[in-house]
Design an enzyme around this catalytic site. Structure first.
Site, mmCIF file in Angstrom:
data_model
loop_
_atom_site.group_PDB
_atom_site.id
_atom_site.type_symbol
_atom_site.label_atom_id
_atom_site.label_comp_id
_atom_site.label_asym_id
_atom_site.label_seq_id
_atom_site.Cartn_x
_atom_site.Cartn_y
_atom_site.Cartn_z
ATOM 1 N N LYS A 66 7.422 8.413 -11.008
ATOM 2 C CA LYS A 66 6.258 7.987 -9.961
ATOM 3 C C LYS A 66 5.595 9.255 -9.253
ATOM 4 C CE LYS A 66 7.409 7.865 -5.654
ATOM 5 N NZ LYS A 66 7.933 7.644 -4.377
ATOM 6 N N SER A 67 6.343 10.281 -9.235
ATOM 7 C CA SER A 67 5.843 11.245 -8.539
ATOM 8 C C SER A 67 4.657 12.252 -9.429
ATOM 9 C CB SER A 67 6.854 12.505 -8.000
ATOM 10 O OG SER A 67 7.686 11.897 -7.268
ATOM 11 N N ASP A 70 3.237 1.394 -6.420
ATOM 12 C CA ASP A 70 2.951 2.709 -5.941
ATOM 13 C C ASP A 70 1.643 3.010 -6.833
ATOM 14 O OD1 ASP A 70 4.783 2.687 -4.037
ATOM 15 O OD2 ASP A 70 5.022 5.076 -4.376
ATOM 16 N N ASN A 74 3.253 0.886 1.257
ATOM 17 C CA ASN A 74 3.996 1.790 1.765
ATOM 18 C C ASN A 74 4.219 2.832 0.800
ATOM 19 O OD1 ASN A 74 5.746 2.795 3.792
ATOM 20 N ND2 ASN A 74 7.642 1.531 2.932
ATOM 21 N N GLY A 95 3.847 6.472 0.288
ATOM 22 C CA GLY A 95 3.749 7.791 0.915
ATOM 23 C C GLY A 95 2.935 8.906 0.036
ATOM 24 N N ARG A 148 5.173 6.264 9.639
ATOM 25 C CA ARG A 148 5.435 7.437 8.685
ATOM 26 C C ARG A 148 4.527 8.476 9.258
ATOM 27 N NH1 ARG A 148 6.503 5.888 2.595
ATOM 28 N NH2 ARG A 148 7.326 7.821 2.488
ATOM 29 N N GLN A 175 4.997 16.552 0.499
ATOM 30 C CA GLN A 175 3.684 15.730 0.182
ATOM 31 C C GLN A 175 2.410 16.197 1.012
ATOM 32 O OE1 GLN A 175 4.389 11.720 0.372
ATOM 33 N NE2 GLN A 175 6.128 11.786 -0.942
ATOM 34 N N SER A 186 12.230 19.887 0.067
ATOM 35 C CA SER A 186 11.824 19.381 -1.628
ATOM 36 C C SER A 186 10.962 20.238 -2.166
ATOM 37 C CB SER A 186 11.163 17.732 -1.315
ATOM 38 O OG SER A 186 11.996 17.161 -0.614
ATOM 39 N N ASP A 224 15.734 12.747 -2.688
ATOM 40 C CA ASP A 224 15.677 11.376 -3.047
ATOM 41 C C ASP A 224 16.913 10.541 -3.656
ATOM 42 O OD1 ASP A 224 13.146 10.610 -2.027
ATOM 43 O OD2 ASP A 224 12.028 11.027 -3.879
ATOM 44 N N LYS A 241 11.040 8.237 5.628
ATOM 45 C CA LYS A 241 10.704 7.875 4.519
ATOM 46 C C LYS A 241 10.503 6.320 4.344
ATOM 47 C CE LYS A 241 11.733 11.751 1.437
ATOM 48 N NZ LYS A 241 11.930 12.278 0.288
ATOM 49 N N GLU A 242 10.631 5.401 3.313
ATOM 50 C CA GLU A 242 10.415 4.243 3.279
ATOM 51 C C GLU A 242 11.391 3.468 4.597
ATOM 52 O OE1 GLU A 242 9.099 5.251 -0.807
ATOM 53 O OE2 GLU A 242 10.416 5.888 0.787
ATOM 54 N N ARG A 258 16.408 6.726 6.036
ATOM 55 C CA ARG A 258 17.478 6.831 5.010
ATOM 56 C C ARG A 258 18.935 7.676 5.237
ATOM 57 N NH1 ARG A 258 13.488 7.862 -0.430
ATOM 58 N NH2 ARG A 258 12.956 5.827 -0.709
ATOM 59 N N HIS A 299 13.183 0.609 -2.006
ATOM 60 C CA HIS A 299 13.674 0.600 -3.453
ATOM 61 C C HIS A 299 14.807 1.429 -3.680
ATOM 62 C CE1 HIS A 299 11.226 4.240 -4.504
ATOM 63 N NE2 HIS A 299 11.240 4.156 -3.294
ATOM 64 N N ARG A 300 15.167 2.553 -3.122
ATOM 65 C CA ARG A 300 16.446 3.343 -3.508
ATOM 66 C C ARG A 300 17.486 2.892 -2.629
ATOM 67 N NH1 ARG A 300 14.109 6.775 -6.529
ATOM 68 N NH2 ARG A 300 12.107 7.747 -6.030
ATOM 69 N N LYS A 309 8.485 -1.177 -6.420
ATOM 70 C CA LYS A 309 7.760 0.041 -5.706
ATOM 71 C C LYS A 309 7.690 0.938 -6.948
ATOM 72 C CE LYS A 309 7.653 3.573 -2.239
ATOM 73 N NZ LYS A 309 6.339 3.489 -1.907
#
Length: 439
Positions: free
Chosen positions: A25-26, A52, A96, A98, A126, A176, A202, A322, A349-350, A353, A393-394, A419
């Protein structure tokens, strides 16, 4: 009809097999930004099919770009706009995602036009203020339209381009922000230096950004700041990305769940398409599993984890935050407690977490202590539970690991994995020899 829940039965034997996970994804969303802003056509292969990706591609289509996405072949062809979208205005819905809202905000601030970016209710919680302030340092005209929470979207952009110069951006909430500014920087009217204030979370994702930019023809210099350990990044401008053919790696974060299946069952799982030299820092999750007692084998085109008796560890997960949700279920079945540190930014995050993860693990019977920057997980006796996923999703993907060892684990809203990994439960089911039980 969309299923309301999913279950796996506990596995009867150690999990053994091979898995191939979708594209990162990233990397996908970084490559889409560079390709869209480039001169000429780009062909992206290994493109992740996910919410995404849909959001990012639909945004560029709204802005007038020509894109062809062959989902079966995992290929996107995109004719870049050379730094100026054909349709210089748009109301963009970002759901959603990010990465999408932060990367697009920065990229569009470097163009001429009028844009508004918004998303689902959680997106309006967010943070994005640090990115807005950093872009303003470079001459951008943009603001939050969120009256109740002005640090968050929606974002209104009056695109007048970036004049270049020196900008500051906080590094402690999301990398990000920095990545978005880096990718927009080549389209400024003069070179840009971005100074990171505070700790950079990160950091491997920033290195990933620089590597993707390099593939599209733009170099990034990074140096420690003169008076501190903080970093600053320099990008020459004005420049343009060049269209190219670009292959996207399999997703390292998604791979972590399959390595986790080996760890939690004492099995052996090989993930194809990744290596120790991958762009994604999340392959470092394998190092975490080795610290817990697992064995790892690295090939040119695979990474394999062999599960062994697990021991609890004290670990800073800042660089690979993540994968905290992958580590948490594994820690539940280790000998001794596991302390996870350095991930305070995971609250933004989403979902939260840290807090929400702790709440759900306690439902199963885990003894969890919540800290400002992480969790301590003390193994215990476990029992059936219905687990909320918070449309994260995670959460859903990690809770599947608990179900491999504990009967009666029901995971709600399983399709939230759309996602980043729409077929996650089917692919995991193939590995463990079960069909997911949807209700």
């Amino acid at each position: 009809m969309k299923p309301q829940s999913v279950q796996f039965e506990p596995v009867a034997a150690p999990v053994s097999g091979k898995a191939r996970v979708p594209g990162s994804k990233s990397i996908t969303n970084r490559a889409l930004i560079c390709a869209a802003m480039a001169r000429g056509e780009s062909v992206l292969s290994g493109v992740l099919e996910s919410e995404d990706t849909e959001v990012m591609i639909e945004a560029w289509r709204t802005l007038g770009l020509t894109l062809h996405w062959d989902k079966q072949a995992e290929v996107v062809r995109i004719e870049g706009c050379g730094g100026q979208p054909p349709t210089p205005h748009g109301d963009l819905f970002i759901a959603n995602s990010g990465t999408s809202i932060r990367f697009l905000t920065a990229a569009l601030a470097a163009t001429q036009g009028e844009y508004r970016l918004d998303g689902v209710a959680r997106m309006r919680e967010r943070p994005i203020a640090d990115l807005i302030h950093g872009l303003r340092d470079l001459g951008a005209d943009l603001r939050s339209e969120n009256e109740s929470n002005p640090n968050c979207p929606p974002v209104r952009i009056h695109g007048r381009g970036l004049h270049g110069g020196v900008a500051q951006v906080a590094g402690n909430v999301s990398s990000q922000f920095l990545s978005g500014m880096m990718m927009a920087a080549p389209y400024a009217r003069a070179p840009i230096a971005i100074q990171v204030t505070g700790e950079l979370v990160s950091k491997p994702y920033v290195e990933m950004t620089a590597a993707v930019m390099q593939s599209f023809g733009v170099s990034v210099e990074s140096h420690p700041s003169e008076n501190s350990a903080n970093l600053h990044y320099k990008i020459n401008a004005p420049m343009h990305y060049r269209g190219c053919e670009y292959a996207i790696e399999p997703d390292g974060s998604a791979a972590s769940y399959f390595w986790g299946a080996a760890a939690i069952t004492g099995g052996r799982v090989r993930v194809q398409g990744l290596s120790r030299g991958a762009l994604q820092g999340d392959v470092g999750f394998v190092d975490v599993l080795e610290k817990m007692g697992c064995e790892a084998i690295y090939g040119e085109d695979f990474i394999e984890v062999i599960g062994k008796p697990l021991r609890g560890i004290d670990i800073d997960m800042n660089a690979i935050s993540d994968t905290v949700q992958t580590l948490a279920p594994i820690a539940m079945f280790a000998e001794g407690p596991t302390r996870i540190r350095g991930v305070a930014h995971n609250r933004h995050k989403e979902t939260d977490r840290i807090g929400d993860l702790a709440k759900e693990l306690r439902k199963v019977g885990a003894q969890v202590t919540e800290h400002e920057d992480g969790l301590t997980i003390q193994p215990g006796a476990y029992h059936p539970a219905v687990l909320e996923t918070y449309h994260d999703h995670r959460m859903a993907m990690s809770f599947a690991l608990i179900g491999m060892r504990t009967p009666g684990i029901t995971i709600l809203d399983p399709r939230c994995t759309n996602k980043t990994f729409p077929r996650y439960f089917e692919v995991m089911g193939e590995l463990i020899g079960q069909s997911p039980c949807y209700r």
